[in-house]
Write a protein that holds these residues in place. Structure first.
Motif, mmCIF file in Angstrom:
data_model
loop_
_atom_site.group_PDB
_atom_site.id
_atom_site.type_symbol
_atom_site.label_atom_id
_atom_site.label_comp_id
_atom_site.label_asym_id
_atom_site.label_seq_id
_atom_site.Cartn_x
_atom_site.Cartn_y
_atom_site.Cartn_z
ATOM 1 N N SER A 57 12.939 2.321 -2.225
ATOM 2 C CA SER A 57 11.512 2.079 -3.073
ATOM 3 C C SER A 57 11.024 3.442 -3.354
ATOM 4 O O SER A 57 11.261 4.345 -2.440
ATOM 5 N N THR A 58 10.334 3.277 -4.393
ATOM 6 C CA THR A 58 9.934 4.677 -4.884
ATOM 7 C C THR A 58 8.628 4.395 -6.048
ATOM 8 O O THR A 58 8.760 3.381 -6.592
ATOM 9 N N SER A 59 7.576 5.267 -5.747
ATOM 10 C CA SER A 59 6.869 5.014 -6.923
ATOM 11 C C SER A 59 7.317 5.486 -8.189
ATOM 12 O O SER A 59 8.244 6.456 -8.157
ATOM 13 N N ASP A 64 3.266 -0.104 -10.902
ATOM 14 C CA ASP A 64 2.313 -0.235 -9.661
ATOM 15 C C ASP A 64 3.265 -0.223 -8.466
ATOM 16 O O ASP A 64 4.157 -0.767 -8.436
ATOM 17 N N GLY A 65 2.414 0.466 -7.407
ATOM 18 C CA GLY A 65 2.973 0.230 -6.160
ATOM 19 C C GLY A 65 4.496 1.216 -6.051
ATOM 20 O O GLY A 65 4.696 2.007 -6.689
ATOM 21 N N ARG A 66 5.343 0.554 -5.184
ATOM 22 C CA ARG A 66 6.465 1.208 -4.926
ATOM 23 C C ARG A 66 7.727 0.298 -5.006
ATOM 24 O O ARG A 66 8.144 -0.310 -4.013
ATOM 25 N N PRO A 67 8.148 0.039 -6.187
ATOM 26 C CA PRO A 67 9.316 -1.057 -6.259
ATOM 27 C C PRO A 67 10.415 -0.606 -5.535
ATOM 28 O O PRO A 67 10.863 0.398 -5.491
ATOM 29 N N GLU A 68 11.191 -1.575 -5.076
ATOM 30 C CA GLU A 68 12.576 -1.479 -4.810
ATOM 31 C C GLU A 68 13.634 -1.509 -5.817
ATOM 32 O O GLU A 68 13.440 -2.491 -6.508
ATOM 33 N N PHE A 69 14.403 -0.425 -5.939
ATOM 34 C CA PHE A 69 15.354 -0.309 -6.952
ATOM 35 C C PHE A 69 16.623 -0.366 -6.185
ATOM 36 O O PHE A 69 16.846 0.123 -5.180
ATOM 37 N N ARG A 135 11.877 9.621 -6.052
ATOM 38 C CA ARG A 135 10.600 10.265 -6.405
ATOM 39 C C ARG A 135 9.991 10.587 -5.119
ATOM 40 O O ARG A 135 9.495 11.698 -4.913
ATOM 41 N N ASP A 136 9.713 9.715 -4.245
ATOM 42 C CA ASP A 136 8.868 9.690 -2.927
ATOM 43 C C ASP A 136 9.637 10.702 -1.876
ATOM 44 O O ASP A 136 8.828 10.762 -0.834
ATOM 45 N N ASN A 137 10.882 10.545 -2.103
ATOM 46 C CA ASN A 137 11.537 11.297 -1.014
ATOM 47 C C ASN A 137 11.878 13.044 -1.223
ATOM 48 O O ASN A 137 12.019 13.722 -0.275
ATOM 49 N N HIS A 138 11.310 13.314 -2.242
ATOM 50 C CA HIS A 138 11.422 14.787 -2.665
ATOM 51 C C HIS A 138 10.170 15.238 -3.411
ATOM 52 O O HIS A 138 9.846 14.724 -4.769
#
Length: 160
Positions: A57-59, A64-69, A135-138
């Motif tokens: 999951s990432t923005s 919107d939000g943090r979809p799961e890919f 994106r949200d991990n780095h």
């Protein structure tokens, strides 16, 4: 001749045309050219299914939000195609083109995403393949340079 005759004749001709056309091969989702096996590799859903799947999951800058890919790692897709190069030119259905260093795919777990929130991506919603960075991990991935590399409706990679 009656209208009924024309309708029946049209229906019969249509049926004959469909019987003469062989079943279509599985749709190609991604075409890789350049420094790949035999200069061209066409990847279908079956090809993607032979690889390990990943999800996170990432923005994003467009949802919107943090979809799961969910999809396969870009580095695995390149390895599947026998790619040997330092960059790829990614092309989308709308002819958007951007060069991406292959190093990105080794430094980060970048996905060739085929699903968002468990729904298959289609051309109407950024699919069938979308390059998605974690994106949200780095923190560095929030930089606009990386946003330009999120190619949705990805149809081709030219390995250079």
């Amino acid at each position: 001749m009656s209208l009924r005759y024309h309708i029946v004749q049209t229906a019969l001709m249509t049926a004959l045309v469909f019987m003469a056309v062989p079943a279509a091969a599985e749709d190609v989702l991604l075409t890789l050219t350049g420094a790949v096996t035999d200069g061209r590799v066409e990847m279908t859903r079956a090809d993607f299914d032979t690889m390990d799947w990943h999800e996170f999951s990432t923005s994003t800058s467009v949802t919107d939000g943090r979809p799961e890919f969910r999809g396969v790692l870009m580095r695995d897709a390149l390895a599947h195609a026998g790619a040997e190069g330092s960059s790829v030119r990614a092309t989308a259905l709308n002819d958007y083109v951007v060069d991406i260093p292959v190093e990105d795919f080794h430094r980060f777990d970048v996905l060739a995403a085929l699903y968002m929130d468990d729904v298959p991506l289609t051309p109407r919603d950024k699919g069938p393949v979308w390059i998605v960075y974690p994106r949200d991990n780095h923190g560095v991935l929030a930089d606009i340079r990386y946003d330009m590399r999120w190619v949705w409706q990805l149809v081709a990679l030219h390995v250079q």
